[in-house]
Design an enzyme around this catalytic site. Structure first.
Site, PDB file in Angstrom:
ATOM      1  N   HIS A 102       0.820  -1.215   0.000  1.00 25.96           N
ATOM      2  CA  HIS A 102       0.000   0.000   0.000  1.00 25.96           C
ATOM      3  C   HIS A 102       0.855   1.267   0.000  1.00 25.96           C
ATOM      4  O   HIS A 102       0.337   2.360  -0.237  1.00 25.96           O
ATOM      5  CB  HIS A 102      -0.971   0.001   1.192  1.00 25.96           C
ATOM      6  CG  HIS A 102      -0.308   0.187   2.527  1.00 25.96           C
ATOM      7  ND1 HIS A 102      -0.039  -0.863   3.378  1.00 25.96           N
ATOM      8  CD2 HIS A 102       0.124   1.292   3.167  1.00 25.96           C
ATOM      9  CE1 HIS A 102       0.528  -0.409   4.492  1.00 25.96           C
ATOM     10  NE2 HIS A 102       0.645   0.898   4.376  1.00 25.96           N
ATOM     11  N   ASP A 105       0.368  -7.611   1.170  1.00 31.38           N
ATOM     12  CA  ASP A 105       0.777  -6.233   1.439  1.00 31.38           C
ATOM     13  C   ASP A 105       2.302  -6.096   1.510  1.00 31.38           C
ATOM     14  O   ASP A 105       2.838  -5.452   2.405  1.00 31.38           O
ATOM     15  CB  ASP A 105       0.145  -5.722   2.733  1.00 31.38           C
ATOM     16  CG  ASP A 105       0.072  -4.203   2.785  1.00 31.38           C
ATOM     17  OD1 ASP A 105       0.530  -3.566   1.820  1.00 31.38           O
ATOM     18  OD2 ASP A 105      -0.418  -3.660   3.794  1.00 31.38           O
ATOM     19  N   SER A 141       4.762   1.998   8.077  1.00 33.12           N
ATOM     20  CA  SER A 141       4.456   0.924   7.138  1.00 33.12           C
ATOM     21  C   SER A 141       5.689   0.521   6.342  1.00 33.12           C
ATOM     22  O   SER A 141       6.364   1.365   5.752  1.00 33.12           O
ATOM     23  CB  SER A 141       3.353   1.363   6.175  1.00 33.12           C
ATOM     24  OG  SER A 141       2.152   1.611   6.867  1.00 33.12           O
TER      25      SER A 141
END
Length: 431
Positions: A182, A213, A291
């Site tokens: 993402h 992911d 992230s």
């Protein structure tokens, strides 16, 4: 964001004002007791008289020298101050004792003295070797993205920018950087910046796994790979084991290190890919910008930070090693092409009702799940059908609630067994 008031670009510090009784002038003898009263610390008797023309900083320096005078009989270190005044202080630093989170030296007044300027060879001053290695691997990712406009498919939405974290994985010769999918989804341009380096390097996206992911990047500039240390991916942490999260979260531009413990190991929903895969829950702070950052146990990676539960407190999730290794092996098997994670293609219900087992004629002690539906597009539909009882998958026993023993005292859904297979593999089912 720092807010700076508009107006003059320079300022002048106000001089301290002292209250003087009427009819008297501030002299050195009258000023000194007043300063001593404000600091609430009596001055030594042998302290010399300070003329009125000397400023307060001179008195403060003299008082600071006096603060260390009480320990003159102990083992001392000498530290040079910026004012060329030599100040002595107790040696309270242990030579090899470091904090696992920050790598800072832990005070230990009973240990051997340590010179403040000493550093471990090859390590950043004040950091543990594990954190030093991580800092030479972690990168900050700058992504410019434009999502598709499904209402007007001939144009894209307005471009937006975001930041994330990534890290270099071993071996160094492969020149691979892992981050979250993402973080680079719908990317127009991707740049990376090493920790402690001001230059940004253009990066290319090699592969993206939206289900898990995870994304893989590389940098073509040879200069980027100088003085870079790759991280090994290995191991699955146990419950209550301490882990360290390194990344570039919101709130600042520099690297941030947080620490927490493993709270849970279970299959969880991946919000980006809308899939259910193995995940590890930790109580370390994971925020926007974390992230793609590495989660470390010692000097090796045990996960990738990727999401947090906003409705809870200190509930973060990391992608564990089994999922990361599946992504990497999938690329190796298919020449750099990502094929995804497998599913069995059946619907089932638990067999926890003993009367249901009795009606199906199951022998005592047999466990499994009852298949209610099969998907015709999946190969399993040619071997299984509604009404069957699935008891084993690849030789692993399935309990009545659809779980299997993943590790000691940890049971997870048997769907994890299916997800670890690769496209084209053959699996054995029993019923």
């Amino acid at each position: 964001m720092q807010v700076v008031s508009q107006g003059s670009s320079s300022c002048t510090a106000n001089k301290p004002q002292h209250r003087v009784d009427k009819g008297s002038a501030p002299t050195g003898s009258s000023l000194l007791p007043r300063l001593a009263a404000t600091t609430r610390r009596p001055l030594p008797r042998q302290f010399p008289s300070i003329p009125a023309q000397k400023n307060i900083s001179t008195i403060a320096m003299a008082q600071r020298d006096e603060l260390w005078a009480f320990s003159s009989d102990k083992d001392l270190n000498t530290v040079a101050s910026h004012s060329a005044t030599t100040i002595k202080r107790p040696a309270i630093v242990e030579e090899h004792s470091t904090d696992a989170l920050t790598g800072l030296i832990i005070a230990s007044p009973t240990k051997k003295a340590r010179t403040v300027g000493d550093t471990t060879a090859g390590a950043v001053a004040g950091y543990s070797p594990e954190l030093t290695k991580a800092l030479k691997s972690v990168v900050k990712i700058f992504t410019t993205m434009a999502s598709p406009n499904f209402g007007q498919p001939w144009q894209m939405h307005q471009q937006t920018k975001c930041t994330a974290t990534g890290f270099v994985v071993a071996p160094l010769g492969s020149r691979r950087i892992l981050t979250n999918a993402h973080a680079v989804a719908n990317q127009v341009a991707v740049k990376v910046r090493k920790h402690g380096n001001a230059q940004r390097y253009s990066a290319r996206v090699l592969a993206v796994g939206h289900e898990c992911d995870i994304a893989m990047l590389t940098v073509d500039d040879d200069e980027f790979w100088e003085d870079v240390q790759p991280l090994e991916i290995n191991g699955l942490p146990a419950m209550q084991e301490s882990v360290m999260v390194v990344g570039f979260p919101t709130g600042g531009d520099n690297v941030c290190v947080t620490k927490g413990v493993v709270s849970r190991i279970d299959r969880s929903n991946y919000s980006h890919g809308r899939t259910t895969l193995l995940a590890i829950q930790v109580d370390a702070a994971i925020n926007s910008g974390n992230s793609g950052g590495p989660v470390l146990l010692g000097d090796h990676v045990v996960g990738i930070a990727f999401q947090c539960l906003t409705s809870g407190e200190n509930i973060g999730y990391i992608i564990p090693v089994p999922v990361i290794n599946h992504f990497l092996e999938d690329l190796e098997r298919n020449g750099g092409k990502y094929t995804g994670f497998c599913e069995l293609g059946v619907s089932w219900q638990s067999m926890e009702n003993p009367d249901m087992k009795l009606a199906l004629g199951m022998p005592r002690g047999m466990t499994g799940v009852y298949i209610t539906k099969t998907e015709p597009m999946y190969d399993a539909s040619s071997k299984l059908r509604a009404g069957d009882v699935l008891t084993h998958f690849n030789g692993v026993e399935i309990a009545d609630d659809g779980t299997f023993l993943f590790r000691e005292a940890v049971r997870i859904n048997f769907g994890h067994l299916v997800s670890q297979a690769f496209h084209g593999d053959e699996a054995t089912v029993s019923g």
